[in-house]
Design an enzyme around this catalytic site. Structure first.
Site, mmCIF file in Angstrom:
data_model
loop_
_atom_site.group_PDB
_atom_site.id
_atom_site.type_symbol
_atom_site.label_atom_id
_atom_site.label_comp_id
_atom_site.label_asym_id
_atom_site.label_seq_id
_atom_site.Cartn_x
_atom_site.Cartn_y
_atom_site.Cartn_z
ATOM 1 N N HIS A 86 3.938 -0.061 1.008
ATOM 2 C CA HIS A 86 2.517 0.034 1.295
ATOM 3 C C HIS A 86 2.043 -1.023 2.277
ATOM 4 C CE1 HIS A 86 2.363 1.687 -3.061
ATOM 5 N NE2 HIS A 86 2.573 2.665 -2.198
ATOM 6 N N LYS A 141 -0.144 -10.591 0.830
ATOM 7 C CA LYS A 141 0.036 -10.529 -0.620
ATOM 8 C C LYS A 141 0.950 -11.659 -1.080
ATOM 9 C CE LYS A 141 -0.242 -5.496 -0.656
ATOM 10 N NZ LYS A 141 0.503 -4.252 -0.884
ATOM 11 N N TYR A 188 -0.093 -9.157 -8.112
ATOM 12 C CA TYR A 188 -0.333 -9.298 -6.672
ATOM 13 C C TYR A 188 -1.614 -10.107 -6.475
ATOM 14 C CZ TYR A 188 1.501 -4.379 -6.799
ATOM 15 O OH TYR A 188 2.171 -3.221 -7.031
ATOM 16 N N ASP A 211 3.650 8.260 -2.577
ATOM 17 C CA ASP A 211 4.759 7.556 -1.936
ATOM 18 C C ASP A 211 5.805 8.525 -1.386
ATOM 19 O OD1 ASP A 211 3.513 5.169 -2.420
ATOM 20 O OD2 ASP A 211 4.829 4.560 -4.057
#
Length: 189
Positions: A61, A71, A131, A169
């Site tokens: 992603h 991140k 995250y 995905d």
């Protein structure tokens, strides 16, 4: 904390100093001051957490411009193989990746800057993954690259026939087909 450089400029592994005794352990999982000094100044604005079972693969992603995200990720329960892929056009490492095992025992974290796609595969029965993001999630900017794009050469350490992927995905384009608006000359930090 110790900062370990990887083969991708800006992607670093972070190992905390862990203090153990008869009661268990203690470590500082994040210090804004130390992160700014040793990695780069970043202002995290959103924390996310996911729980997944063995074989789940999430990613690869990224958020498109102007909503890109850096991140800082870690696995607080179980084990994952975490992967960052350079998607900055013009980068000498474009399309290359770094993979690192993050576990509840090694307490490692990986910092994935803007301009990189991110994903992970769950290697344990269950994994809880956290995250920290430096920009808010914007659904209209959500994008990704196929996890099993053979041109990336990623060994996910899970047999493909056992992998569990979301419908979203499964629909991502391969790297050479993806719409990428990152350029090596962009200031992505």
């Amino acid at each position: 904390m110790e900062v370990i450089k990887t083969s991708l400029d800006g992607v670093v592994i972070i190992e905390p100093r862990i203090f153990k005794d008869a009661r268990g352990y203690f470590f500082e999982s994040f210090s804004q001051r130390e992160f700014d000094e040793k990695v780069r100044p970043v202002r995290f604005v959103q924390d996310n957490e996911s729980m997944s079972t063995y074989g789940v693969m999430r990613g690869l992603h990224y958020q498109r411009m102007p909503y890109t995200q850096s991140k800082l990720v870690r696995c607080v329960k179980g084990a994952v193989l975490d992967v960052a892929v350079d998607i900055r056009k013009g980068s000498p490492t474009f399309g290359q990746h770094v993979a690192v095992e993050l576990t509840e025992d090694n307490h490692r974290q990986i910092f994935v800057p803007r301009g990189f796609a991110h994903g992970f595969a769950v290697l344990s029965d269950v994994a809880v993954f956290q995250y920290k993001c430096d920009n808010f999630y914007h659904p209209e900017a959500d994008a990704g690259i196929q996890l099993v794009d053979e041109s990336l050469g990623i060994d996910w350490r899970i047999p493909v026939e056992e992998a569990i992927l979301s419908e979203k995905d499964l629909c991502h384009a391969k790297l050479h087909e993806a719409t990428l608006d990152f350029d090596i000359n962009d200031v992505l930090y």
